[in-house]
Design an enzyme around this catalytic site. Structure first.
Site, PDB file in Angstrom:
ATOM      1  N   GLU A 187      44.706  39.811  25.085  1.00 33.42           N
ATOM      2  CA  GLU A 187      43.499  38.119  25.056  1.00 33.42           C
ATOM      3  C   GLU A 187      43.952  38.055  23.192  1.00 33.42           C
ATOM      4  OE1 GLU A 187      39.259  37.172  26.172  1.00 33.42           O
ATOM      5  OE2 GLU A 187      39.539  39.388  25.696  1.00 33.42           O
ATOM      6  N   HIS A 221      54.933  61.571  36.327  1.00 28.14           N
ATOM      7  CA  HIS A 221      55.289  61.155  38.030  1.00 28.14           C
ATOM      8  C   HIS A 221      55.768  60.039  38.529  1.00 28.14           C
ATOM      9  CE1 HIS A 221      55.402  65.664  37.950  1.00 28.14           C
ATOM     10  NE2 HIS A 221      53.975  65.553  36.982  1.00 28.14           N
ATOM     11  N   LYS A 272      37.616  30.450  33.697  1.00 32.44           N
ATOM     12  CA  LYS A 272      35.780  30.304  33.809  1.00 32.44           C
ATOM     13  C   LYS A 272      35.247  28.914  34.041  1.00 32.44           C
ATOM     14  CE  LYS A 272      34.452  33.911  29.990  1.00 32.44           C
ATOM     15  NZ  LYS A 272      34.014  34.377  29.572  1.00 32.44           N
TER      16      LYS A 272
END
Length: 429
Positions: free
Chosen positions: A270, A291, A402
């Site tokens: 951000e 793994h 937003k």
């Protein structure tokens, strides 16, 4: 924080940074440090975050949470920077029964609430503006659940917010204990304030130690990357990004640091992802992801910086002896020995494949250690932002989403919402 950048040098890694390039970059670091110090001294927006270890008043936080310290669980309702710092600190301090609702997934929200002793839970609601839609929607559900259970929600709730907004009005109306989100500090940089420290304080954690660790880190900043681990990390990451290491894999070797990797991902993405620039952070956990993801990190494209993090000291557990001959080599070893061997093997494996990696070590995962680590990474990010020349403390791309979401919910007339509505699907099913 201790930083080893040997495996990021051009003599080992491709891409890598030559020592001569580091010397040249150091002159820019000195100028960036001057700008950062100027911003801190003037209490400028964003730079003020690097003053938090001195500015945050632990006693004020203790006083605000005093009516909630009988809690058997604490539930933080927030999102992004309003939750990740708190989760990181609480986990690093080994605090049990600290929960976070930072996603509006209805099934997960219901599962958390169904398993909490609501009459013995402290609710910590965090939003600077008091208008964060995810936080407010979730809090309304939490409040309703408590009322349905016959719990006086007001006696179990603390609010951390700004001077104005719906949450501040709610706190005033119900006389809720409140703390202030610090001025001039973006949420992702606010861990070393009430935003990140309240859950630990409620559950008796050493928040004073966290701030002490932050102060120690603050004193380690200097005008040279060769004297400052934070600046060295920010500069190395920036230099490697320009040379093709566009991904930064944050890999802690401690379960208690797993939330730290998530916190780092928000901080790095951000803050630095602007104007077509910025490293893409990814999260992994050692030794688990050896793994899975290590295959890509070692044998995939040379486009990654792998950041390996571990404590120098930790509690250990011996591996029991066994009669199985093929496991005899484990005799006399511990899980700590095994994890250390996995760490060093991964580091060497990456270096052998010319994949750049750096090692970060903290003395231990405790209050001082996590406070130090959080501050160092924030300073590294600010330094990197100066080198990139981006607006480190803004997040315009986040704000677009937003506005679009709010418009779709009927919360206003936003052109971003119309852009979503205009999408034409092309289903294949």
């Amino acid at each position: 924080m201790h930083l080893d950048v040997g495996n990021a040098l051009a003599s080992v890694a491709k891409p890598g940074v030559t020592e001569a390039a580091l010397e040249r970059l150091d002159a820019r670091v000195a100028l960036a440090h001057e700008r950062i110090e100027q911003g801190r001294t003037a209490h400028e927006h964003g730079y003020e975050a690097l003053n938090l270890p001195q500015r945050t008043d632990a006693a004020e936080i203790r006083d605000a949470v005093s009516s909630l310290t009988d809690a058997e669980a604490v539930l933080t309702v927030g999102i992004g920077g309003s939750a990740l710092g708190a989760a990181t600190i609480s986990t690093a301090l080994g605090i049990e029964n600290a929960y976070v609702l930072d996603n509006v997934d209805p099934e997960h929200t219901s599962a958390v609430l169904d398993n909490l002793p609501l009459d013995k839970t402290a609710v910590n609601v965090v939003s600077r503006s008091g208008t964060t839609v995810e936080t407010l929607a979730t809090f309304l559900i939490v409040r309703d659940a408590m009322e349905t259970a016959g719990v006086d929600w007001a006696s179990r709730t603390l609010v951390t917010t700004g001077d104005e907004g719906p949450l501040r009005e709610l706190a005033n109306a119900y006389d809720l204990p409140t703390l202030k989100v610090p001025d001039g500090v973006p949420g992702r940089f606010s861990a070393l304030s009430a935003v990140g420290l309240v859950p630990a304080a409620i559950m008796g954690g050493d928040i004073e130690g966290v701030l002490e660790g932050g102060r120690d880190a603050m004193e380690s900043l200097s005008g040279s990357l060769f004297d400052s681990p934070a600046y060295a990390y920010g500069a190395i990451a920036y230099a490697l990004d320009l040379r093709g290491a566009r991904i930064n894999a944050m890999v802690p070797y401690a379960e208690a640091l797993e939330p730290f990797a998530e916190w780092f991902a928000q901080l790095w993405a951000e803050s630095l992802g602007k104007d077509g620039m910025g490293q893409t952070p990814v999260r992994a956990l050692g030794a688990t992801d050896q793994h899975s993801q290590l295959q890509l990190y070692r044998a995939g494209p040379n486009d990654k910086l792998v950041t390996l993090v571990r404590p120098r000291d930790r509690e250990d557990r011996e591996i029991p002896e066994t009669d199985a001959e093929e496991l005899a080599y484990l005799s006399g070893n511990s899980l700590g020995d095994l994890l250390d061997a996995e760490f060093r093997a991964t580091e060497a494996s990456l270096a052998a494949a010319n994949q750049p990696n750096v090692r970060i070590e903290l003395d231990r995962v405790d209050a001082e250690g996590i406070g130090n680590l959080l501050y160092q990474m924030e300073a590294a990010c600010v330094l990197a932002g100066e080198l990139y020349g981006v607006e480190t403390f803004t997040q315009p791309a986040v704000e677009w989403g937003k506005r679009a979401a709010r418009g779709l919910l009927g919360g206003g007339d936003f052109e971003e919402a119309q852009a979503v509505a205009d999408k034409e699907p092309y289903w294949i099913q």
